[in-house]
Design an enzyme around this catalytic site. Sequence first.
Site, PDB file in Angstrom:
ATOM      1  CE  LYS A 203      27.972  58.876  55.752  1.00 56.30           C
ATOM      2  NZ  LYS A 203      27.869  60.291  55.544  1.00 56.30           N
ATOM      3  CB  CYS A 257      30.596  61.510  60.073  1.00 53.10           C
ATOM      4  SG  CYS A 257      29.061  62.413  60.014  1.00 53.10           S
TER       5      CYS A 257
HETATM    6  N1  SAJ Z   1      40.018  67.204  61.053  1.00 54.97           N
HETATM    7  C1  SAJ Z   1      41.374  67.166  61.350  1.00 54.97           C
HETATM    8  N2  SAJ Z   1      42.259  67.320  60.323  1.00 54.97           N
HETATM    9  C2  SAJ Z   1      41.849  67.502  59.034  1.00 54.97           C
HETATM   10  C3  SAJ Z   1      40.477  67.535  58.737  1.00 54.97           C
HETATM   11  C4  SAJ Z   1      39.568  67.382  59.775  1.00 54.97           C
HETATM   12  O1  SAJ Z   1      41.788  67.006  62.501  1.00 54.97           O
HETATM   13  O2  SAJ Z   1      42.719  67.632  58.158  1.00 54.97           O
HETATM   14  C5  SAJ Z   1      39.018  67.007  62.130  1.00 54.97           C
HETATM   15  C6  SAJ Z   1      38.094  68.189  62.309  1.00 54.97           C
HETATM   16  O3  SAJ Z   1      38.665  69.147  63.170  1.00 54.97           O
HETATM   17  C7  SAJ Z   1      36.889  67.517  62.917  1.00 54.97           C
HETATM   18  C8  SAJ Z   1      36.870  66.140  62.284  1.00 54.97           C
HETATM   19  O4  SAJ Z   1      38.167  65.954  61.759  1.00 54.97           O
HETATM   20  O5  SAJ Z   1      37.029  67.371  64.309  1.00 54.97           O
HETATM   21  C9  SAJ Z   1      35.825  65.895  61.233  1.00 54.97           C
HETATM   22  O6  SAJ Z   1      35.647  67.013  60.414  1.00 54.97           O
HETATM   23  P1  SAJ Z   1      35.390  66.937  58.845  1.00 54.97           P
HETATM   24  O7  SAJ Z   1      35.141  68.315  58.412  1.00 54.97           O
HETATM   25  O8  SAJ Z   1      36.446  66.227  58.150  1.00 54.97           O
HETATM   26  O9  SAJ Z   1      34.121  65.981  58.669  1.00 54.97           O
HETATM   27  P2  SAJ Z   1      32.593  65.959  59.174  1.00 54.97           P
HETATM   28  O10 SAJ Z   1      32.490  64.881  60.205  1.00 54.97           O
HETATM   29  O11 SAJ Z   1      32.064  67.289  59.521  1.00 54.97           O
HETATM   30  O12 SAJ Z   1      31.842  65.509  57.831  1.00 54.97           O
HETATM   31  C10 SAJ Z   1      32.184  64.281  57.227  1.00 54.97           C
HETATM   32  C11 SAJ Z   1      32.327  64.501  55.742  1.00 54.97           C
HETATM   33  N3  SAJ Z   1      33.005  63.366  55.152  1.00 54.97           N
HETATM   34  C12 SAJ Z   1      34.086  63.500  54.383  1.00 54.97           C
HETATM   35  O13 SAJ Z   1      34.581  64.569  54.147  1.00 54.97           O
HETATM   36  C13 SAJ Z   1      34.643  62.241  53.835  1.00 54.97           C
HETATM   37  C14 SAJ Z   1      30.973  64.728  55.110  1.00 54.97           C
HETATM   38  O14 SAJ Z   1      31.060  64.757  53.706  1.00 54.97           O
HETATM   39  C15 SAJ Z   1      30.017  63.621  55.525  1.00 54.97           C
HETATM   40  O15 SAJ Z   1      28.736  63.848  55.003  1.00 54.97           O
HETATM   41  C16 SAJ Z   1      29.912  63.614  57.015  1.00 54.97           C
HETATM   42  O16 SAJ Z   1      31.203  63.353  57.547  1.00 54.97           O
HETATM   43  C17 SAJ Z   1      28.906  62.560  57.392  1.00 54.97           C
HETATM   44  O17 SAJ Z   1      27.735  62.927  57.687  1.00 54.97           O
HETATM   45  O18 SAJ Z   1      29.200  61.381  57.278  1.00 54.97           O
END
Ligand code: SAJ
Length: 412
Positions: A203, A257
């Site tokens: 995880k 996360c």
């Molecule tokens: N972000 C970027 N660039 C990107 C992608 C995201 O700057 O290319 C930023 C977003 O703006 C945001 C942050 O990253 O601020 C996180 O966003 P996210 O959509 O990537 O992730 P979370 O935190 O909403 O959800 C993640 C997910 N993990 C993965 O995709 C590996 C989700 O599946 C998990 O369940 C969740 O964390 C968790 O609960 O752990």
Amino acid sequence: MKICIIGQGYIGLPTAALFSRSHCEVVGVDISEEMINNLNKGIIHIEEPGIANIIKNAIENKTYTASLTPQKADAFIITVPTPYIAENYSCDLSYVITACEGILPYLEKGNTVIIESTIAPMSTDETIKPIFEKAGFKIGEDLYLAHCPERVLPGRIIEELIHNDRIIGGVTPECAKKASEVYGQFVEGELMLTEAKTAELSKCMENTFRDVNIALANELAKICAEIGVNALDVIEMANKHPRVNLHSPGPGVGGHCLAIDPYFIYAKAPETAKIIKLARDTNKSMPDFVCNNAEKIISEGKIAVLGVSYKGNTGDDRESPAYEIIAKLSQNYEIAIHDPHIDNPNFVSFDDAVKDANLILVLCDHDEFKHLDYESIKNSMENPIIFDTKNIIKEVPEEIKLFNFGNLYELN
Ligand code: SAJ
């Protein structure tokens, strides 16, 4: 099957909803009296498609009740927050420990206890298991303990809880088997049985993978601003390679996360987890990068900030880098904040935000910002400039100057 879920937040409540829809009897427990009273009236506190209806029906059918105290059940699921401890980046297990101790008076032989909260590797074996052993249970014989992390994306939680494959990390193989029977009630994805420590690290590593990749994109954006190349074009071109998937640069990484879980690994092996820590540092440097560039665009005046959620189309602003950016810029600029997904008395309408602004700073990719009211912007701003840190605005009228991570080198 009767299930008691401790913690009715972003994960606990949707999980409770799905168990109750699958005809389990569910008790949702939380320490917030206001939340419990509201939940029992069918008023829910998270913006997540599908949940409100399921909970409303479950209350009517009496398959869901919210409560301040646990009840006897077949299975107990712990979904409480696990922040990190700032001094050493380790995982703060205090809520999990309190929740485990809180269910002890209700536990009976044959019960299953599942920790869903994200926890550092070894936490189940070293810290959580002894709580139940001290109470006289023999794990794997008369009590079944497992770590089963959730892996869902806010905005798609119901869909992903049902269909994503699920890691079931038992303290013993029998524990994993019992925990898989619990999730078998509604999960349609594969249930992958393993050890608790493997589940814990998997995880944390999933989110670390994403954090490291985002850091690479953010580093590329900084390099491009320095040497005069369009970073967004580089990403688009490179991603045409069948095995390349460069992520998107942005104002930083928010959420509960990605911004936290990598630290749990780092704290376990600080000498070795070099890339993981550097990625965190790089992503944490992005608010400064945004502020520095905003300062190059305008030296004084009013900035209209659009969006403070960490994630587009949600009202979730936990760990959002927007707040750090706003705090820094407030020292030298007048700031007006607009976010259609967040109810905050200090935020203003779009029209009020852009009125007499010198710069529009887009910090979140809500759909509402894809096509802004450019007529209103032209009428409200003397010299309209937009700095879109999420690259969601593709085209603007020629009277408006658009900066994004593709053309920051123009400011050098
Ligand atoms: N972000 C970027 N660039 C990107 C992608 C995201 O700057 O290319 C930023 C977003 O703006 C945001 C942050 O990253 O601020 C996180 O966003 P996210 O959509 O990537 O992730 P979370 O935190 O909403 O959800 C993640 C997910 N993990 C993965 O995709 C590996 C989700 O599946 C998990 O369940 C969740 O964390 C968790 O609960 O752990």
